[in-house]
Scaffold this active site. Structure first.
Site, mmCIF file in Angstrom:
data_model
loop_
_atom_site.group_PDB
_atom_site.id
_atom_site.type_symbol
_atom_site.label_atom_id
_atom_site.label_comp_id
_atom_site.label_asym_id
_atom_site.label_seq_id
_atom_site.Cartn_x
_atom_site.Cartn_y
_atom_site.Cartn_z
ATOM 1 N N GLU A 33 -28.705 64.631 24.324
ATOM 2 C CA GLU A 33 -28.223 63.170 24.077
ATOM 3 C C GLU A 33 -29.595 62.953 24.435
ATOM 4 O O GLU A 33 -30.001 61.602 23.668
ATOM 5 C CB GLU A 33 -27.295 62.302 25.056
ATOM 6 C CG GLU A 33 -25.974 63.000 25.355
ATOM 7 C CD GLU A 33 -25.406 62.289 24.217
ATOM 8 O OE1 GLU A 33 -26.174 61.310 23.521
ATOM 9 O OE2 GLU A 33 -24.560 62.946 23.528
ATOM 10 N N CYS A 180 -20.019 56.504 6.680
ATOM 11 C CA CYS A 180 -19.935 55.327 6.837
ATOM 12 C C CYS A 180 -22.140 54.847 6.825
ATOM 13 O O CYS A 180 -21.730 54.130 7.631
ATOM 14 C CB CYS A 180 -19.393 54.531 7.978
ATOM 15 S SG CYS A 180 -19.762 52.602 8.183
#
Length: 316
Positions: A33, A180
């Site tokens: 992360e 997307c």
DNA sequence: TATCCGTGGCA
DNA sequence: TTGCCAAGGAT
């Protein structure tokens, strides 16, 4: 439920092979992360994630190492405060990452999105995340033209699949990355297509924000040599803090030899350096041979200077 | 709230 | 080639 369509799409098309999706080690997930903040998956996956884990297999091994060693493994990845915060966090939590998202967010380098990501991906909590991919997907799906954080968090909670929070969040990121996309979205292949407001004009959700051209800063880089060694400083300013590098000045010294020019584009300016070889004229933090410099953490622009120097072999 | 913080992929 | 921007957070 439209979330079920997303869940089904993810089962077939998701990037299930990503290594941080195939571990339960909270440290590995936390590390991914942090590395992935403002950094593409390809870069982390191919160049940084595995070498870092090889050197630092546990959070405790990060805590036990000098910061300079952590920075060395972060070399080339950028945003070096991340490495400093990782090291600091490893020390403060004594090698054991908390599970509570309030405690996670209190740690340096962990904001709301990363805290939620660790909460859901490492500990299976029911939380939404809100990274660049998810923001874009939500803006388009709900027809939001601006990336208002408060509104987006509300929508993220509303859209969350309570039964499958892990898959839901990973799916949203994969959808943003594969379908997307920022440019040329593949709306015809999107599992959210039927209920998506932004499909009519995806490029307006969110509206592109015009950015000012970055200024150019022209400086001199001094390659000072003495007894076959090079003078380096360890940077104290915010930019590239803690990394070693060549002294940069505005004026030329009295005597020098031109080595060439190097450029580096940063987020807020472009640096153009004229690289000059000269004798010691400025205070430095240490003198190193080329082999010794190889063991220090230096930035990309200083790597370019070093390459220029080695190519010209000008000093005695 | 706006700015700063790195580097490289990609069209 | 140029410009956008990527699993954001700190100041």
């Amino acid at each position: 439920m439209i979330q079920d369509k997303l869940f089904e799409w993810y089962a077939i098309f998701g990037r299930h092979e990503l290594p941080w999706r195939n571990t339960k080690d909270a440290y590995h997930i936390y590390l991914s992360e942090i590395m992935l903040q403002q950094t593409q998956v390809k870069t982390v996956l191919e160049r940084f994630y595995f070498p870092f884990l090889e050197t630092f297999p546990t959070l405790k091994s990060v805590a036990d190492a000098p910061l300079d060693d952590v920075l060395k493994r972060w070399e080339g990845l950028g945003y070096y405060t991340r490495a400093k915060n990782l090291h600091y966090t490893a020390l403060t939590c004594k090698g054991i990452l908390p599970q509570n998202i309030v405690e996670l967010e209190a740690l340096k380098g962990i904001g709301k999105s990363t805290a939620h990501a660790i909460g859901v991906f490492a500990y299976g909590q029911v939380l939404p995340i809100l990274d660049a991919n998810v923001k874009r997907v939500l803006c388009r799906f709900f027809g939001l033209s601006t990336k208002d954080e408060k509104v987006l968090w509300e929508r993220a909670w509303e859209f969350l699949n309570q039964k499958h929070p892990y898959e839901h969040n990973q799916a949203l990121m994969d959808l943003g990355s594969l379908i997307c996309t920022s440019r040329n979205p593949l709306c015809g292949e999107c599992p959210l297509h039927v209920k998506c407001i932004g499909k009519i004009d995806p490029h307006n959700y969110p509206l592109p924000q015009k950015k000012n051209a970055i200024p150019v800063r022209q400086k001199i880089a001094l390659v000072m040599y003495k007894d076959n060694k090079l003078g380096l400083i360890q940077r104290k300013e915010r930019l590239l803090h803690g990394l070693w590098g060549f002294v940069q000045t505005l004026g030329r010294p009295n005597g020098y030899k031109k080595l060439g020019r190097v450029e580096q584009v940063y987020t807020h300016f472009k640096l153009e350096l004229e690289v000059l070889l000269c004798e010691p004229i400025k205070e430095v933090d240490g003198w190193f041979s080329v082999e010794e410099i190889d063991k220090l953490a230096i930035s990309t622009v200083d790597k370019k200077i070093l390459k220029l120097l080695i190519a010209s072999k000008p000093y005695p």
